[in-house]
Design an enzyme around this catalytic site. Structure first.
Site, PDB file in Angstrom:
ATOM      1  N   LYS A  54     -44.853   3.493  82.183  1.00  0.00           N
ATOM      2  CA  LYS A  54     -43.401   3.727  82.267  1.00  0.00           C
ATOM      3  C   LYS A  54     -42.688   2.625  83.035  1.00  0.00           C
ATOM      4  O   LYS A  54     -41.705   2.054  82.573  1.00  0.00           O
ATOM      5  CB  LYS A  54     -43.131   5.077  82.929  1.00  0.00           C
ATOM      6  CG  LYS A  54     -41.667   5.315  83.266  1.00  0.00           C
ATOM      7  CD  LYS A  54     -41.445   6.592  84.056  1.00  0.00           C
ATOM      8  CE  LYS A  54     -41.666   6.477  85.526  1.00  0.00           C
ATOM      9  NZ  LYS A  54     -40.501   6.162  86.360  1.00  0.00           N
ATOM     10  N   ASN A  55     -43.177   2.343  84.228  1.00  0.00           N
ATOM     11  CA  ASN A  55     -42.433   1.428  85.087  1.00  0.00           C
ATOM     12  C   ASN A  55     -42.510  -0.020  84.622  1.00  0.00           C
ATOM     13  O   ASN A  55     -41.739  -0.859  85.089  1.00  0.00           O
ATOM     14  CB  ASN A  55     -42.890   1.577  86.541  1.00  0.00           C
ATOM     15  CG  ASN A  55     -42.410   2.906  87.123  1.00  0.00           C
ATOM     16  OD1 ASN A  55     -41.531   3.557  86.541  1.00  0.00           O
ATOM     17  ND2 ASN A  55     -42.980   3.320  88.233  1.00  0.00           N
ATOM     18  N   CYS A 152     -35.251   9.757  90.304  1.00  0.00           N
ATOM     19  CA  CYS A 152     -35.790  10.876  91.072  1.00  0.00           C
ATOM     20  C   CYS A 152     -35.171  10.938  92.460  1.00  0.00           C
ATOM     21  O   CYS A 152     -34.953   9.911  93.101  1.00  0.00           O
ATOM     22  CB  CYS A 152     -37.306  10.734  91.214  1.00  0.00           C
ATOM     23  SG  CYS A 152     -38.186  11.107  89.698  1.00  0.00           S
ATOM     24  N   ARG A 157     -33.010   5.412  98.533  1.00  0.00           N
ATOM     25  CA  ARG A 157     -33.127   4.400  97.481  1.00  0.00           C
ATOM     26  C   ARG A 157     -31.998   3.354  97.519  1.00  0.00           C
ATOM     27  O   ARG A 157     -31.243   3.203  96.550  1.00  0.00           O
ATOM     28  CB  ARG A 157     -33.247   5.067  96.101  1.00  0.00           C
ATOM     29  CG  ARG A 157     -34.310   6.152  96.099  1.00  0.00           C
ATOM     30  CD  ARG A 157     -34.702   6.607  94.724  1.00  0.00           C
ATOM     31  NE  ARG A 157     -35.662   5.705  94.109  1.00  0.00           N
ATOM     32  CZ  ARG A 157     -36.272   5.927  92.957  1.00  0.00           C
ATOM     33  NH1 ARG A 157     -36.026   7.016  92.302  1.00  0.00           N
ATOM     34  NH2 ARG A 157     -37.114   5.048  92.462  1.00  0.00           N
ATOM     35  N   ASP A 343     -46.731   7.152  93.872  1.00  0.00           N
ATOM     36  CA  ASP A 343     -46.495   7.960  92.666  1.00  0.00           C
ATOM     37  C   ASP A 343     -47.656   8.916  92.359  1.00  0.00           C
ATOM     38  O   ASP A 343     -47.503   9.832  91.549  1.00  0.00           O
ATOM     39  CB  ASP A 343     -46.220   7.054  91.459  1.00  0.00           C
ATOM     40  CG  ASP A 343     -44.978   6.203  91.655  1.00  0.00           C
ATOM     41  OD1 ASP A 343     -44.163   6.531  92.542  1.00  0.00           O
ATOM     42  OD2 ASP A 343     -44.820   5.197  90.941  1.00  0.00           O
ATOM     43  N   ARG A 435     -39.739  12.747  81.604  1.00  0.00           N
ATOM     44  CA  ARG A 435     -39.238  11.397  81.866  1.00  0.00           C
ATOM     45  C   ARG A 435     -40.376  10.384  81.901  1.00  0.00           C
ATOM     46  O   ARG A 435     -40.145   9.194  81.647  1.00  0.00           O
ATOM     47  CB  ARG A 435     -38.512  11.352  83.219  1.00  0.00           C
ATOM     48  CG  ARG A 435     -37.206  12.090  83.227  1.00  0.00           C
ATOM     49  CD  ARG A 435     -36.444  11.801  84.490  1.00  0.00           C
ATOM     50  NE  ARG A 435     -36.489  10.367  84.765  1.00  0.00           N
ATOM     51  CZ  ARG A 435     -36.402   9.825  85.974  1.00  0.00           C
ATOM     52  NH1 ARG A 435     -36.259  10.583  87.021  1.00  0.00           N
ATOM     53  NH2 ARG A 435     -36.459   8.516  86.131  1.00  0.00           N
TER      54      ARG A 435
HETATM   55  N1  EPU Z   1     -35.813  -0.430  99.463  1.00  0.00           N
HETATM   56  C1  EPU Z   1     -34.824  -0.878 100.293  1.00  0.00           C
HETATM   57  N2  EPU Z   1     -33.858  -1.697  99.761  1.00  0.00           N
HETATM   58  C2  EPU Z   1     -33.870  -2.081  98.448  1.00  0.00           C
HETATM   59  C3  EPU Z   1     -34.888  -1.614  97.609  1.00  0.00           C
HETATM   60  C4  EPU Z   1     -35.865  -0.776  98.148  1.00  0.00           C
HETATM   61  O1  EPU Z   1     -34.807  -0.565 101.480  1.00  0.00           O
HETATM   62  O2  EPU Z   1     -32.967  -2.819  98.046  1.00  0.00           O
HETATM   63  C5  EPU Z   1     -36.879   0.443 100.018  1.00  0.00           C
HETATM   64  C6  EPU Z   1     -36.881   1.830  99.363  1.00  0.00           C
HETATM   65  O3  EPU Z   1     -35.982   2.699 100.006  1.00  0.00           O
HETATM   66  C7  EPU Z   1     -38.339   2.232  99.517  1.00  0.00           C
HETATM   67  C8  EPU Z   1     -39.102   0.906  99.448  1.00  0.00           C
HETATM   68  O4  EPU Z   1     -38.137  -0.113  99.684  1.00  0.00           O
HETATM   69  O5  EPU Z   1     -38.553   2.783 100.800  1.00  0.00           O
HETATM   70  C9  EPU Z   1     -39.764   0.636  98.115  1.00  0.00           C
HETATM   71  O6  EPU Z   1     -38.804   0.762  97.057  1.00  0.00           O
HETATM   72  P1  EPU Z   1     -38.957  -0.025  95.680  1.00  0.00           P
HETATM   73  O7  EPU Z   1     -37.757  -0.852  95.487  1.00  0.00           O
HETATM   74  O8  EPU Z   1     -40.305  -0.678  95.652  1.00  0.00           O
HETATM   75  O9  EPU Z   1     -38.941   1.167  94.644  1.00  0.00           O
HETATM   76  P2  EPU Z   1     -38.196   1.214  93.236  1.00  0.00           P
HETATM   77  O10 EPU Z   1     -38.261  -0.106  92.591  1.00  0.00           O
HETATM   78  O11 EPU Z   1     -36.896   1.907  93.367  1.00  0.00           O
HETATM   79  C10 EPU Z   1     -40.363   1.713  91.868  1.00  0.00           C
HETATM   80  C11 EPU Z   1     -40.774   2.767  90.892  1.00  0.00           C
HETATM   81  C12 EPU Z   1     -41.074   4.057  91.641  1.00  0.00           C
HETATM   82  C13 EPU Z   1     -42.150   3.798  92.685  1.00  0.00           C
HETATM   83  C14 EPU Z   1     -41.737   2.644  93.601  1.00  0.00           C
HETATM   84  C15 EPU Z   1     -42.812   2.245  94.592  1.00  0.00           C
HETATM   85  C16 EPU Z   1     -39.588   2.130  88.923  1.00  0.00           C
HETATM   86  C17 EPU Z   1     -38.514   2.432  87.956  1.00  0.00           C
HETATM   87  N3  EPU Z   1     -39.727   2.978  89.937  1.00  0.00           N
HETATM   88  O12 EPU Z   1     -39.171   2.201  92.469  1.00  0.00           O
HETATM   89  O13 EPU Z   1     -41.585   4.947  90.673  1.00  0.00           O
HETATM   90  O14 EPU Z   1     -42.357   4.950  93.456  1.00  0.00           O
HETATM   91  O15 EPU Z   1     -41.396   1.489  92.813  1.00  0.00           O
HETATM   92  O16 EPU Z   1     -43.984   1.899  93.924  1.00  0.00           O
HETATM   93  O17 EPU Z   1     -40.347   1.178  88.759  1.00  0.00           O
HETATM   94  C18 EPU Z   1     -42.068   7.019  89.713  1.00  0.00           C
HETATM   95  O18 EPU Z   1     -42.540   6.422  88.738  1.00  0.00           O
HETATM   96  O19 EPU Z   1     -42.232   8.257  89.886  1.00  0.00           O
HETATM   97  C19 EPU Z   1     -41.318   6.280  90.707  1.00  0.00           C
HETATM   98  C20 EPU Z   1     -40.484   6.854  91.567  1.00  0.00           C
END
Ligand code: EPU
Length: 455
Positions: A54-55, A152, A157, A343, A435
Site C-alpha cells: 500500500k505505502n 488514520c 501527523r 504498522d 483501506r
Molecule cells: N513527523 C513530523 N513532521 C513531519 C512528518 C512527520 O514531526 O513533517 C513525525 C510524525 O508525527 C511521526 C514521525 O515523524 O511521529 C514519522 O512520520 P512519517 O512521516 O514517517 O509517517 P507518514 O509518512 O505520515 C508513513 C506511513 C504510515 C507509517 C509511517 C511510519 C504512508 C502513507 N503512511 O506515514 O503508515 O506508520 O510512515 O512508518 O506511507 C499505515 O500504513 O497504517 C500507516 C499509518
C-alpha cells in the site's frame, strides 16, 4: 518457566470450510457493509499470496505525474486507498485503466494531460498520502494546491518537514483554510536535513527534486523499502536518484524531456504479510505466505521466533507455524525501518495479549496508536497504557465482544483478536481495513477462518 500447552478453542476445522463457496462478494469494494463477524477458534492453515505494498503504491501513483508519459504499474492491490488515488489522478486529468495478467492487477496511467488543479477535499481527506501530490505537482508544474490530508487518526501527523523541504528547494508554501499551496518559479537543488526521520517528507522531497536544477541531498532520510521502490520506479523513468535505502539520498535533477513512463512492479506489502504471520501464530496455525521479501519482514520474524513460533524462509516465501504453546511474553519498541514497524504493532498487541508473562510495547512513532487497546480489553485482555508504553499482562483466552475499529491497523488487530476469541466477535468500522488489506475476507476464508461481512 514451562509454558502450558495452548490451543485456541473451540476448534472446528473439521467442519466444511465455506471459503470456496462463500467468497467475499465485495472484494473490499463495498464499504457500505461495515461490520465483520469473526468466529474464533479456527486454525489458519494453507497458503496466502500477498499483494502490492500500500505505502509504495500510494507513492508511485503520484510519481507518474513527475515522470509524464505512460506507465504500467503492476502488483497493485484492490484497496480503497488506491481507488481514491486513482480518482484524484482522474480529477487532475490523468487517464487510468485497470489491467490484469497472471500475476494480478495493474494500472496503466498516462499523465500527459495532467494539470495542477486543486484536488477535491472529499478525496484528499480520505488518505494521508494525498500529500504526495504536493511534491509531484510542484516538481512538474511549479505549483500545487492540496487540501490538508486525512488518513488514520493515530497522532498529530504534522507536515513541517515536507514544508521545510519544499521551501529549501525554493518554493513558497502557505497553509490557509485547510489548504496547502506551494509555488515556485524554479526549484533549485540543495541539502535538506530532516529533523525527524519521516517517510512522507523523504518521499515528497524526492518527488519535488527529480526535476529541480542541480543536486538535492536529503540527510537523515527514511530508509523504508518503499522509498527504494519509489527510487527504482523514478530511475526507470529517467530520474537520477542514488542512496535510497540509506539515510542520505542524492537526487541529481534532470529535464522534463529526459523523463518518460516505465513498467514497474510494486514490492509486496510487508505489513499485510506480517499481519498474516501474526494471525498464523495467534490461531496456532501453519501458514505459508507467498510473494514476500523476507528481509523486509526480519524484525517481525525475529519477534515471532522469540515468542516461540517457527519461521522458515525460502526465496519469496515465508512459512510460519506455532509450537503448540502459548506465546512467550516479549518486549517491543517500534522504530523506523529496519526496526520493528509501527504498522505491525497493533496486530502484535493482540497476539501478546495471550502470552505467558507480561510484555511491553513502546510506540515511538505515533502517540495515538493505542486506540485498539480499549477494544481488546472488552475481550478480556489485561492491557494498561502508560505514556507511550502498553503493558500487556497475558491472559489464557479471549472472549468475543462487539468492538469498534478506529484505524486501519487497529482493525487488523481486532480481526486477529477475533480469530483467537471464544465466540463470535463483531467488529464495526471495518471500512478502515479495506483501506489497506487486499481481499482480506477472501484470504482469511481460504485459510480456514470463519469471517463474514454484515451490514
Ligand atoms: N513527523 C513530523 N513532521 C513531519 C512528518 C512527520 O514531526 O513533517 C513525525 C510524525 O508525527 C511521526 C514521525 O515523524 O511521529 C514519522 O512520520 P512519517 O512521516 O514517517 O509517517 P507518514 O509518512 O505520515 C508513513 C506511513 C504510515 C507509517 C509511517 C511510519 C504512508 C502513507 N503512511 O506515514 O503508515 O506508520 O510512515 O512508518 O506511507 C499505515 O500504513 O497504517 C500507516 C499509518
Amino acid at each position: 518457566m514451562a509454558t502450558e500447552l495452548w490451543l485456541p478453542t473451540p476448534y472446528d476445522n473439521n467442519r466444511p470450510n465455506p471459503a470456496q463457496a462463500w467468497l467475499d462478494p465485495l472484494n473490499n469494494g463495498g464499504t457500505s457493509l461495515s461490520r465483520l463477524v469473526v468466529q474464533g477458534g479456527c486454525r489458519l492453515r494453507g497458503n496466502v499470496r500477498i499483494g502490492g505494498r500500500k505505502n509504495s503504491v500510494v507513492a508511485v501513483i503520484p510519481a507518474t505525474i513527475v515522470c509524464g508519459g505512460v506507465s504500467r504499474l503492476e502488483n497493485i492491490p484492490h484497496i480503497t486507498d488506491v481507488e481514491v488515488f486513482t480518482e484524484m489522478l482522474r480529477e487532475l486529468g490523468a487517464d487510468l485503466e485497470w489491467t490484469s495478467n497472471g500475476c494480478g492487477s495493474g494500472l496503466l496511467i498516462s499523465t500527459a494531460n495532467v494539470t495542477p488543479a486543486k484536488v477535491p477535499y472529499h478525496l484528499a481527506k480520505k488518505l494521508r498520502a494525498s500529500y504526495y501530490l504536493l511534491g509531484a505537482l510542484l516538481g512538474r508544474f511549479g505549483e500545487a494546491e492540496i487540501p490538508l490530508p486525512g488518513g488514520c487518526d493515530i497522532g498529530l501527523r504534522p507536515i513541517d518537514q515536507h514544508v521545510k523541504g519544499f521551501e529549501s528547494l525554493g518554493a513558497e508554501v502557505t497553509v490557509e483554510g485547510g489548504v496547502v499551496r506551494a509555488r515556485a518559479d524554479r526549484l533549485v537543488g540543495t541539502t535538506v536535513y530532516l529533523d525527524v526521520v519521516s517517510v512522507g517528507a523523504t518521499i515528497n522531497i524526492m518527488l519535488a527534486a527529480v526535476l529541480a536544477e542541480g543536486l538535492t541531498v536529503i540527510e537523515n532520510a527514511a530508509k523504508e523499502p518503499h522509498i527504494v521502490d519509489l527510487a527504482n520506479y523514478l530511475n526507470a523513468c529517467g530520474a537520477r536518484v542514488q542512496g535510497a535505502g540509506t539515510d542520505v539520498i542524492r537526487i541529481r535533477g534532470v529535464s522534463k524531456d529526459e523523463m518518460h513512463g516505465a513498467t514497474h512492479a510494486v514490492i509486496p506489502d510487508e505489513i499485510e504479510a506480517a499481519t498474516f504471520m501474526i494471525a498464523a501464530c495467534a490461531t496456532h496455525g501453519d501458514v505459508t505466505i507467498e510473494n514476500v521479501i523476507p528481509k523486509h519482514l526480519a524484525p517481525v520474524s525475529a519477534k515471532l521466533e522469540e515468542i516461540g513460533a517457527n519461521v522458515w524462509e525460502n526465496g519469496d516465501v515465508v512459512r510460519v507455524w506455532s509450537n503448540g504453546h502459548r506465546p512467550k511474553a516479549v518486549h517491543i519498541t517500534t522504530l523506523p525501518y529496519p526496526g520493528f514497524p509501527t504498522d505491525a504493532q497493533q496486530p502484535m498487541t493482540s497476539l501478546l495479549s495471550v502470552a505467558v508473562g507480561t510484555s511491553m510495547i513502546t510506540e515511538t512513532i505515533w502517540e495515538g496508536r493505542f486506540k485498539h487497546i480499549q477494544e481488546l480489553n472488552r475481550m478480556g485482555t489485561r492491557i494498561k497504557v502508560e505514556g507511550r508504553t502498553a503493558i500487556i499482562e497475558g491472559v489464557p483466552a479471549l472472549s468475543a465482544a462487539p468492538i469498534q475499529a478506529t484505524d486501519l491497523r487497529a482493525a487488523a488487530a481486532l480481526v486477529v483478536a477475533g480469530l483467537m476469541a471464544e465466540g463470535e466477535t463483531e467488529i464495526s468500522g471495518v471500512e478502515h481495513i479495506d483501506r489497506g488489506y487486499d481481499k482480506v475476507v477472501d484470504k482469511l476464508r481460504l485459510l480456514g477462518a470463519r469471517v463474514r461481512r454484515e451490514p
